[in-house]
Design an enzyme around this catalytic site. Structure first.
Site, PDB file in Angstrom:
ATOM      1  N   GLU A   1       0.691  -1.118   0.053  1.00 35.03           N
ATOM      2  CA  GLU A   1      -0.105  -0.019  -0.052  1.00 35.03           C
ATOM      3  C   GLU A   1       0.988   1.299   0.127  1.00 35.03           C
ATOM      4  O   GLU A   1       1.771   1.416   0.872  1.00 35.03           O
ATOM      5  CB  GLU A   1      -0.897   0.053   1.099  1.00 35.03           C
ATOM      6  CG  GLU A   1      -2.006   1.269   1.464  1.00 35.03           C
ATOM      7  CD  GLU A   1      -2.568   1.115   2.513  1.00 35.03           C
ATOM      8  OE1 GLU A   1      -3.936   1.276   2.456  1.00 35.03           O
ATOM      9  OE2 GLU A   1      -2.120   1.027   3.684  1.00 35.03           O
TER      10      GLU A   1
ATOM     11  N   LYS B   1      -8.774   3.065  -2.750  1.00 35.57           N
ATOM     12  CA  LYS B   1      -9.339   2.492  -1.539  1.00 35.57           C
ATOM     13  C   LYS B   1     -10.653   3.054  -1.057  1.00 35.57           C
ATOM     14  O   LYS B   1     -10.938   4.422  -1.166  1.00 35.57           O
ATOM     15  CB  LYS B   1      -8.263   2.851  -0.287  1.00 35.57           C
ATOM     16  CG  LYS B   1      -8.770   2.075   0.990  1.00 35.57           C
ATOM     17  CD  LYS B   1      -7.513   2.498   1.990  1.00 35.57           C
ATOM     18  CE  LYS B   1      -7.566   1.472   3.297  1.00 35.57           C
ATOM     19  NZ  LYS B   1      -6.380   1.799   4.025  1.00 35.57           N
TER      20      LYS B   1
ATOM     21  N   CYS C   1      -5.049  -2.868   2.296  1.00 39.26           N
ATOM     22  CA  CYS C   1      -4.868  -2.886   4.120  1.00 39.26           C
ATOM     23  C   CYS C   1      -6.472  -3.094   4.555  1.00 39.26           C
ATOM     24  O   CYS C   1      -6.899  -4.318   4.272  1.00 39.26           O
ATOM     25  CB  CYS C   1      -4.583  -1.337   4.268  1.00 39.26           C
ATOM     26  SG  CYS C   1      -4.301  -1.092   6.033  1.00 39.26           S
TER      27      CYS C   1
END
Length: 352
Positions: free
Chosen positions: A48, A130, A165
């Site tokens: 990430e 995200k 994540c």
């Protein structure tokens, strides 16, 4: 007769970027792409915000203190259609390897936690954001939308999806991905280095999230992480308390099979390298014969997911007006009060 499912080598990166340095990290990215290809990999997954590094500073103090890191972070974040993307795409094509790259995306005046998917010819398959930055990440990054929960057909790899994540702790997000027949999943994470009392951010729980995703979704998971270096700690930390919050190490990259098994050995938490494993898509039917969460193991009469896949840009342009034969202009039938109708929540094809 049906052809056998493909097998290939996948590589999960465990490495640290050249922190807050876009150009140098692109150089390191290209070197790791080449190294993965030399090891026979057809897919390489990066952590990430690999470019330009994870903003650990957001967790170390109040937003007013952390603002001093913002100019450098913005300047070294990567834009799409930039020279940096072009260089990485050229490396993917040169080495005949698919790439999933975690990066901080700069778009206008905003940043997003993003993942870029490039195929083995260097073409952009997708760029996603995200869906919901986690906790203090929301002081740095904006949000994605339902169009970023997508699985893509990639030649030689299968149906490839990606999350970043703690998206792996969002049950409905995971179900949206499972529903698209995901076969290979790229999981991009930062470091798992955290003080012992913050178990949620530590290696055991987050490693387990990858393992559960693999077993739950009946797919392969290629999970990439970033070790924190002493140099990053020295750069960011100004007090003993801050040094207690960001610890060196924290790497725990791995490749999981669709039965949840680990397919390789872990590197040391502070070690850089590649975790390599064979992906055999022929094993997926065996896993899904036991449990297919969005198929035979679902109970849609009891619980269902409403999945809005539509993009949600901040501005919707009105539909163009149309002129009739006498030259008079009439609104498009798709225009409503000057806003373009793009479908949305509740559309029949969005319900899974």
């Amino acid at each position: 007769m049906a052809q056998p499912a493909p097998k290939f080598i996948a590589a999960a990166v465990q490495a640290t970027p050249v922190y807050l340095d876009l150009e140098a990290t692109v150089d390191k990215t290209i070197a790791l792409v080449a190294e993965a290809a030399r090891n026979g990999a057809k897919l390489v997954v990066f952590p990430e915000t690999w470019i330009p590094g994870y903003p650990y500073w957001a967790w170390l103090g109040p937003p007013a203190w952390a603002m001093k890191w913002v100019p450098a972070y913005v300047a070294n974040s990567m834009e799409l259609d930039s020279e940096a993307e072009a260089r990485i795409a050229a490396a993917a094509a040169q080495h005949d390897i698919n790439v999933v790259l975690g990066f901080s995306e700069r778009s206008g005046g905003s940043l997003y936690i993003a993942q870029l998917i490039l195929d083995a010819e260097g073409r952009r398959v997708a760029a996603r954001r995200k869906l919901k930055p986690t906790h203090v990440e929301r002081t740095v990054f904006g949000e994605g939308d339902g169009s970023h929960l997508a699985v893509h057909d990639v030649a030689g790899v299968g149906r490839l999806g990606a999350l970043a994540c703690w998206e792996h702790f969002q049950p409905l997000t995971k179900f949206a991905m499972y529903s698209q027949d995901e076969q290979v999943h790229a999981a991009s994470w930062p470091s798992f280095a955290s003080p012992p009392e913050v178990n949620q951010l530590g290696p055991d729980l987050n490693d387990a999230a990858n393992q559960v995703y693999a077993a739950e979704g009946g797919c392969f998971v290629v999970a990439a992480t970033t070790p924190v270096t002493p140099e990053i700690v020295d750069l960011l930390c100004e007090s003993p308390e801050q040094r207690r919050l960001v610890l060196p190490g924290g790497g725990r990259s791995m490749v999981f099979g669709p039965d949840g098994s680990r397919l390789a050995a872990y590197l040391a938490p502070d070690e850089e390298g590649l975790v390599l494993a064979e992906v055999d898509l022929g094993l997926i039917p065996l896993a899904k014969a036991l449990a297919d969460p969005a198929g035979h193991y679902a109970r849609p009469d009891v619980t269902r997911l409403l999945f809005n896949r539509e993009p949600a840009p901040p501005v919707s342009a009105p539909a163009p007006a149309a002129a009739d034969g006498d030259g008079r202009v009439h609104p498009s039938p798709d225009a409503h009060d000057g806003v373009l109708s793009t479908g949305g929540l509740g559309q029949p094809d969005n319900a899974v």
